[in-house]
Design a protein around this motif. Structure first.
Motif: not given
Length: 330
Positions: A122-123, A128-132, A192-193
């Motif tokens: 999940d991390v 991957k979602i936030l990197v852009s 963690t998140f």
């Protein structure tokens, strides 16, 4: 500059009114995401008595499903997204869907299996979602997310408590040991998140009075109150002590950051989850969707509740039943 004609003025007024009405009646959007098998569809079914397909063995949600729920004065759109973790090729497609819905949604429920201690997948998916997105945008998007620990009923040892409310309804609650485990798990996932984004994350709630304090982390207007940064328990306690007449406001802001353990089967903590969802949307959502906020969300028919306590003890030597919990009467 040439003056506007009366006809142009009237047309602009009409367009402004139509735009205001459209915005006031616009649906609120909630996206439900997470790994395959964590119970996203079951959670929506439990919250709104819908009938999304579920299966205990194989994935059912292979494309985005939209569920429209009517409030008092508007619609709540729930998007049930396919679960990630089936295959690399499928995940690549789904991640793009997640990016889009995270951007569009007012609130995002990120579902995590309560009985799992692994957060690596999940991390990685979240990264991957936030990197852009820029760091500032990442924090804004993270502020939309409520992390939900689904299937809390899988923590079955020691036993859950089933309270018989009357001849019809029952309500499940975890034992003290189970509750402590759930609290520790929630804190672990929160650290963690959410904690890595603590400096940019914001918490938002509705303004139901004349809120005004001297603190640079707060901003407010007639409708909403915003807290900049991560509100932990010491900060919450300090604010409540310093401004006791705003305790409920601080508690709502604090709940924005909470990881919510729940159970679709036991209907545990569903009302708390709904409170977090509506609270994140602001004051307007409270008026439009307060029909969803009631303790009935946490109740289930007692006859149904007993089905989850199906312990049967037999004596194989004498081939007879010693005890059948499904037949007991309380």
């Amino acid at each position: 500059m040439q003056a506007l004609s009366q006809e142009q003025i009237e047309r602009l007024k009409k367009e402004a009114i139509e735009s205001f009405i459209k915005a006031a009646n616009a649906p609120f959007i909630v996206a439900v995401i997470g790994q395959t098998g964590v119970g996203k569809s079951s959670l929506i079914n439990a919250l709104f008595n819908t009938d999304l397909k579920t299966d205990p063995v194989k994935p059912c949600t292979m494309a985005i499903e939209k569920v429209v729920v009517k409030g008092n004065q508007g619609e709540l759109w729930f998007y049930d997204l396919p679960g990630i973790g089936e295959s690399e090729s499928a995940d690549a497609r789904y991640i793009e869907d997640y990016k889009q819905k995270l951007f569009e949604a007012d609130v995002v429920l990120w579902c995590l299996h309560c009985d799992s201690r692994s957060v690596t997948f999940d991390v990685s998916a979240l990264n991957k979602i936030l990197v852009s997105f820029s760091a500032e945008k990442q924090a804004q998007l993270m502020s939309k997310i409520t992390f939900v620990l689904t299937k809390a009923d899988t923590l079955s040892h020691p036993a859950w408590i089933l309270a018989k409310m009357d001849n019809t309804w029952g309500m499940f609650a975890p034992s003290k040991v189970t509750r402590d485990i759930l609290d520790k798990k929630a804190q672990y996932y929160q650290e963690t998140f959410l904690f890595p984004y603590r400096h940019g994350i914001v918490s938002r709630t509705y303004n139901d009075g004349n809120f005004k304090i001297d603190d640079p982390q707060f901003s407010w207007d007639t409708y909403s109150i915003v807290f900049q940064g991560f509100m932990d328990e010491p900060t919450l306690s300090q604010l409540k002590g310093k401004y006791p007449h705003y305790q409920e406001v601080f508690q709502r802001l604090y709940q924005n950051y909470q990881v919510v353990p729940c159970s679709s089967s036991f209907r545990y903590n569903l009302n708390k989850l709904m409170l977090v969802i509506v609270n994140k949307m602001g004051k307007e959502a409270i008026a439009r969707f307060n029909n969803f906020l009631n303790d009935q969300l946490d109740k289930l028919p007692f006859a149904k509740a007993k089905e989850y306590s199906n312990l049967i003890v037999i004596d194989p030597n004498k081939n007879r039943k010693l005890f059948d919990l499904t037949e007991t009467r309380i």
